[in-house]
Design a protein around this motif. Structure first.
Motif, PDB file in Angstrom:
ATOM      1  N   GLN A  68       0.837  -1.203   0.000  1.00 58.99           N
ATOM      2  CA  GLN A  68       0.000   0.000   0.000  1.00 58.99           C
ATOM      3  C   GLN A  68       0.874   1.255   0.000  1.00 58.99           C
ATOM      4  O   GLN A  68       0.611   2.203  -0.741  1.00 58.99           O
ATOM      5  CB  GLN A  68      -0.928   0.013   1.212  1.00 58.99           C
ATOM      6  N   ALA A  69       1.895   1.255   0.824  1.00 67.02           N
ATOM      7  CA  ALA A  69       2.794   2.411   0.893  1.00 67.02           C
ATOM      8  C   ALA A  69       3.528   2.615  -0.436  1.00 67.02           C
ATOM      9  O   ALA A  69       3.684   3.750  -0.903  1.00 67.02           O
ATOM     10  CB  ALA A  69       3.795   2.230   2.033  1.00 67.02           C
ATOM     11  N   LEU A  70       3.970   1.524  -1.042  1.00 66.58           N
ATOM     12  CA  LEU A  70       4.652   1.625  -2.335  1.00 66.58           C
ATOM     13  C   LEU A  70       3.707   2.161  -3.395  1.00 66.58           C
ATOM     14  O   LEU A  70       4.076   3.024  -4.199  1.00 66.58           O
ATOM     15  CB  LEU A  70       5.218   0.267  -2.748  1.00 66.58           C
ATOM     16  N   PHE A  71       2.483   1.671  -3.421  1.00 71.63           N
ATOM     17  CA  PHE A  71       1.497   2.163  -4.373  1.00 71.63           C
ATOM     18  C   PHE A  71       1.294   3.668  -4.205  1.00 71.63           C
ATOM     19  O   PHE A  71       1.271   4.420  -5.191  1.00 71.63           O
ATOM     20  CB  PHE A  71       0.161   1.435  -4.205  1.00 71.63           C
ATOM     21  N   GLU A  72       1.142   4.124  -2.985  1.00 68.25           N
ATOM     22  CA  GLU A  72       0.935   5.563  -2.735  1.00 68.25           C
ATOM     23  C   GLU A  72       2.155   6.381  -3.173  1.00 68.25           C
ATOM     24  O   GLU A  72       2.009   7.470  -3.740  1.00 68.25           O
ATOM     25  CB  GLU A  72       0.613   5.820  -1.263  1.00 68.25           C
ATOM     26  N   LEU A  73       3.344   5.860  -2.913  1.00 72.84           N
ATOM     27  CA  LEU A  73       4.564   6.535  -3.333  1.00 72.84           C
ATOM     28  C   LEU A  73       4.617   6.643  -4.849  1.00 72.84           C
ATOM     29  O   LEU A  73       4.872   7.723  -5.403  1.00 72.84           O
ATOM     30  CB  LEU A  73       5.802   5.795  -2.805  1.00 72.84           C
ATOM     31  N   LEU A  74       4.356   5.545  -5.539  1.00 73.36           N
ATOM     32  CA  LEU A  74       4.387   5.551  -7.001  1.00 73.36           C
ATOM     33  C   LEU A  74       3.288   6.441  -7.585  1.00 73.36           C
ATOM     34  O   LEU A  74       3.496   7.129  -8.583  1.00 73.36           O
ATOM     35  CB  LEU A  74       4.260   4.115  -7.538  1.00 73.36           C
ATOM     36  N   LYS A  75       2.139   6.445  -6.935  1.00 74.31           N
ATOM     37  CA  LYS A  75       1.036   7.304  -7.373  1.00 74.31           C
ATOM     38  C   LYS A  75       1.443   8.781  -7.269  1.00 74.31           C
ATOM     39  O   LYS A  75       1.238   9.555  -8.204  1.00 74.31           O
ATOM     40  CB  LYS A  75      -0.205   7.034  -6.522  1.00 74.31           C
ATOM     41  N   ALA A  76       2.039   9.155  -6.154  1.00 70.08           N
ATOM     42  CA  ALA A  76       2.478  10.544  -5.961  1.00 70.08           C
ATOM     43  C   ALA A  76       3.556  10.917  -6.979  1.00 70.08           C
ATOM     44  O   ALA A  76       3.555  12.027  -7.517  1.00 70.08           O
ATOM     45  CB  ALA A  76       3.000  10.739  -4.538  1.00 70.08           C
ATOM     46  N   GLN A  77       4.454   9.980  -7.247  1.00 65.36           N
ATOM     47  CA  GLN A  77       5.505  10.256  -8.226  1.00 65.36           C
ATOM     48  C   GLN A  77       4.909  10.417  -9.621  1.00 65.36           C
ATOM     49  O   GLN A  77       5.312  11.306 -10.381  1.00 65.36           O
ATOM     50  CB  GLN A  77       6.555   9.143  -8.202  1.00 65.36           C
ATOM     51  N   GLY A  78       3.951   9.578  -9.960  1.00 60.44           N
ATOM     52  CA  GLY A  78       3.276   9.705 -11.256  1.00 60.44           C
ATOM     53  C   GLY A  78       2.552  11.027 -11.375  1.00 60.44           C
ATOM     54  O   GLY A  78       2.586  11.679 -12.430  1.00 60.44           O
ATOM     55  N   GLU A  79       1.930  11.452 -10.304  1.00 61.32           N
ATOM     56  CA  GLU A  79       1.235  12.747 -10.308  1.00 61.32           C
ATOM     57  C   GLU A  79       2.215  13.898 -10.490  1.00 61.32           C
ATOM     58  O   GLU A  79       1.903  14.886 -11.160  1.00 61.32           O
ATOM     59  CB  GLU A  79       0.423  12.910  -9.025  1.00 61.32           C
ATOM     60  N   ALA A  80       3.407  13.774  -9.920  1.00 62.79           N
ATOM     61  CA  ALA A  80       4.421  14.820 -10.078  1.00 62.79           C
ATOM     62  C   ALA A  80       4.868  14.916 -11.540  1.00 62.79           C
ATOM     63  O   ALA A  80       5.004  16.022 -12.082  1.00 62.79           O
ATOM     64  CB  ALA A  80       5.619  14.544  -9.171  1.00 62.79           C
ATOM     65  N   PHE A  81       5.071  13.766 -12.188  1.00 60.08           N
ATOM     66  CA  PHE A  81       5.449  13.783 -13.607  1.00 60.08           C
ATOM     67  C   PHE A  81       4.302  14.322 -14.465  1.00 60.08           C
ATOM     68  O   PHE A  81       4.532  15.062 -15.422  1.00 60.08           O
ATOM     69  CB  PHE A  81       5.865  12.384 -14.079  1.00 60.08           C
ATOM     70  N   THR A  82       3.079  13.979 -14.119  1.00 58.51           N
ATOM     71  CA  THR A  82       1.911  14.479 -14.854  1.00 58.51           C
ATOM     72  C   THR A  82       1.821  15.996 -14.727  1.00 58.51           C
ATOM     73  O   THR A  82       1.515  16.693 -15.707  1.00 58.51           O
ATOM     74  CB  THR A  82       0.623  13.809 -14.342  1.00 58.51           C
ATOM     75  N   ALA A  83       2.096  16.515 -13.551  1.00 57.62           N
ATOM     76  CA  ALA A  83       2.063  17.965 -13.344  1.00 57.62           C
ATOM     77  C   ALA A  83       3.103  18.664 -14.217  1.00 57.62           C
ATOM     78  O   ALA A  83       2.825  19.725 -14.799  1.00 57.62           O
ATOM     79  CB  ALA A  83       2.294  18.300 -11.869  1.00 57.62           C
ATOM     80  N   ILE A  84       4.290  18.080 -14.332  1.00 48.59           N
ATOM     81  CA  ILE A  84       5.337  18.657 -15.193  1.00 48.59           C
ATOM     82  C   ILE A  84       4.848  18.674 -16.640  1.00 48.59           C
ATOM     83  O   ILE A  84       4.978  19.689 -17.342  1.00 48.59           O
ATOM     84  CB  ILE A  84       6.652  17.861 -15.067  1.00 48.59           C
ATOM     85  N   ALA A  85       4.277  17.569 -17.098  1.00 51.42           N
ATOM     86  CA  ALA A  85       3.788  17.484 -18.476  1.00 51.42           C
ATOM     87  C   ALA A  85       2.654  18.470 -18.721  1.00 51.42           C
ATOM     88  O   ALA A  85       2.617  19.145 -19.760  1.00 51.42           O
ATOM     89  CB  ALA A  85       3.340  16.061 -18.780  1.00 51.42           C
ATOM     90  N   ASN A  86       1.730  18.574 -17.787  1.00 48.78           N
ATOM     91  CA  ASN A  86       0.608  19.501 -17.948  1.00 48.78           C
ATOM     92  C   ASN A  86       1.075  20.948 -17.974  1.00 48.78           C
ATOM     93  O   ASN A  86       0.569  21.760 -18.750  1.00 48.78           O
ATOM     94  CB  ASN A  86      -0.426  19.290 -16.844  1.00 48.78           C
ATOM     95  N   GLU A  87       2.031  21.257 -17.133  1.00 55.39           N
ATOM     96  CA  GLU A  87       2.577  22.616 -17.109  1.00 55.39           C
ATOM     97  C   GLU A  87       3.209  22.959 -18.464  1.00 55.39           C
ATOM     98  O   GLU A  87       2.981  24.046 -19.001  1.00 55.39           O
ATOM     99  CB  GLU A  87       3.613  22.729 -15.995  1.00 55.39           C
TER     100      GLU A  87
END
Length: 101
Positions: A68-87
């Motif tokens: 569960q912790a790994l999933f949340e970590l990977l989810k947050a990291q994916g969201e960070a990359f998505t934010a860079i792409a959206n910006e």
């Protein structure tokens, strides 16, 4: 009848778009470094926790919590990359909109 062609506006747009690309790549590389550090830290911490497991129940509980912790970590990291792409997309779209005017 000669028409003077203004190359300045397209040239400035190309410069701006290249700067957007450089910024996105720089942020992406920085995020990759941060992601690697976070994952290394996560697994180091989890190895330490795993050393203290005593029973099969402990292993199961640990495994569920760690996943569960790994999933949340990977989810947050994916969201960070998505934010860079959206910006970058938003900045490029804004620049293209200026060209259309």
């Amino acid at each position: 009848m000669t028409t003077k062609v203004d190359f300045q506006k397209p040239f400035e747009a190309v410069q701006t778009l290249m700067n957007i690309q450089v910024s996105a790549i720089t942020k992406s590389v920085e995020q990759q470094k941060k992601t690697g550090e976070e994952l290394a830290s996560f697994f180091k911490t989890e190895v330490e926790k795993a050393r203290e497991l005593k029973s099969p129940e402990d292993v199961i509980s640990y495994n569920v919590a760690a996943n569960q912790a790994l999933f949340e970590l990977l989810k947050a990291q994916g969201e960070a990359f998505t934010a860079i792409a959206n910006e970058a997309r938003e900045a490029a779209t804004a620049e293209f909109s200026k060209l259309a005017k």
